[in-house]
Design a protein around this motif. Structure first.
Motif, PDB file in Angstrom:
ATOM      1  N   TYR A 124       1.056   4.173  -2.907  1.00  0.00           N
ATOM      2  CA  TYR A 124       0.811   5.579  -2.565  1.00  0.00           C
ATOM      3  C   TYR A 124       1.992   6.453  -2.984  1.00  0.00           C
ATOM      4  O   TYR A 124       1.811   7.531  -3.547  1.00  0.00           O
ATOM      5  CB  TYR A 124       0.557   5.721  -1.062  1.00  0.00           C
ATOM      6  N   GLU A 125       3.209   5.989  -2.701  1.00  0.00           N
ATOM      7  CA  GLU A 125       4.388   6.775  -3.055  1.00  0.00           C
ATOM      8  C   GLU A 125       4.511   6.926  -4.570  1.00  0.00           C
ATOM      9  O   GLU A 125       4.978   7.957  -5.059  1.00  0.00           O
ATOM     10  CB  GLU A 125       5.657   6.151  -2.471  1.00  0.00           C
ATOM     11  N   ASN A 184       3.656  12.787   2.820  1.00  0.00           N
ATOM     12  CA  ASN A 184       4.313  11.493   2.766  1.00  0.00           C
ATOM     13  C   ASN A 184       3.387  10.420   3.352  1.00  0.00           C
ATOM     14  O   ASN A 184       2.366  10.724   3.965  1.00  0.00           O
ATOM     15  CB  ASN A 184       5.665  11.516   3.463  1.00  0.00           C
ATOM     16  N   TYR A 185       3.739   9.162   3.155  1.00  0.00           N
ATOM     17  CA  TYR A 185       2.850   8.063   3.517  1.00  0.00           C
ATOM     18  C   TYR A 185       2.555   8.020   5.015  1.00  0.00           C
ATOM     19  O   TYR A 185       1.427   7.750   5.416  1.00  0.00           O
ATOM     20  CB  TYR A 185       3.419   6.721   3.071  1.00  0.00           C
ATOM     21  N   ASP A 186       3.543   8.308   5.834  1.00  0.00           N
ATOM     22  CA  ASP A 186       3.332   8.247   7.281  1.00  0.00           C
ATOM     23  C   ASP A 186       2.273   9.256   7.725  1.00  0.00           C
ATOM     24  O   ASP A 186       1.386   8.931   8.513  1.00  0.00           O
ATOM     25  CB  ASP A 186       4.641   8.501   8.026  1.00  0.00           C
ATOM     26  N   GLU A 217       0.839  -1.197   0.000  1.00  0.00           N
ATOM     27  CA  GLU A 217       0.000   0.000   0.000  1.00  0.00           C
ATOM     28  C   GLU A 217       0.875   1.248   0.000  1.00  0.00           C
ATOM     29  O   GLU A 217       0.586   2.224  -0.692  1.00  0.00           O
ATOM     30  CB  GLU A 217      -0.902  -0.016   1.228  1.00  0.00           C
ATOM     31  N   GLN A 218       1.978   1.187   0.758  1.00  0.00           N
ATOM     32  CA  GLN A 218       2.877   2.339   0.832  1.00  0.00           C
ATOM     33  C   GLN A 218       3.557   2.595  -0.508  1.00  0.00           C
ATOM     34  O   GLN A 218       3.642   3.744  -0.948  1.00  0.00           O
ATOM     35  CB  GLN A 218       3.928   2.124   1.906  1.00  0.00           C
ATOM     36  N   TYR A 224      -0.012  10.640   5.798  1.00  0.00           N
ATOM     37  CA  TYR A 224      -1.262  10.195   5.181  1.00  0.00           C
ATOM     38  C   TYR A 224      -1.925   9.096   6.020  1.00  0.00           C
ATOM     39  O   TYR A 224      -3.123   9.128   6.274  1.00  0.00           O
ATOM     40  CB  TYR A 224      -0.976   9.694   3.767  1.00  0.00           C
ATOM     41  N   SER A 225      -1.127   8.143   6.458  1.00  0.00           N
ATOM     42  CA  SER A 225      -1.647   7.034   7.249  1.00  0.00           C
ATOM     43  C   SER A 225      -2.212   7.514   8.581  1.00  0.00           C
ATOM     44  O   SER A 225      -3.279   7.077   9.019  1.00  0.00           O
ATOM     45  CB  SER A 225      -0.525   6.014   7.480  1.00  0.00           C
ATOM     46  N   ARG A 233       2.096   9.627  -5.487  1.00  0.00           N
ATOM     47  CA  ARG A 233       2.635  10.897  -4.993  1.00  0.00           C
ATOM     48  C   ARG A 233       3.734  11.411  -5.924  1.00  0.00           C
ATOM     49  O   ARG A 233       3.771  12.605  -6.266  1.00  0.00           O
ATOM     50  CB  ARG A 233       3.182  10.689  -3.583  1.00  0.00           C
TER      51      ARG A 233
END
Length: 59
Positions: free
Chosen positions: A23-24, A46-48, A19-20, A50-51, A27
């Motif tokens: 997403y990246e 960033n993913y963190d 998933e990361q 977003y999560s 992005r």
């Protein structure tokens, strides 16, 4: 024979889509599209981050 099997398993693990990573990829694509347009402030977090935001919305 066993060595070949182990190597195949290790190499196939490199192609795992998470998933990361998905997403990246999105992005990075959005950042490339907006390059030079002055809309850098609208870029995706960033993913963190977003999560974390997503977890807060679920509550």
């Amino acid at each position: 024979m066993r060595l070949v099997l182990v190597l195949c398993c290790l190499v196939s693990a490199c192609g795992v889509v998470t998933e990361q990573s998905f997403y990246e990829g999105i992005r990075a694509n959005e950042r490339a599209k907006s390059a030079g347009t002055g809309q850098d402030d609208k870029s995706l977090p960033n993913y963190d981050r977003y999560s974390k935001e997503r977890e807060l919305l679920k509550k």
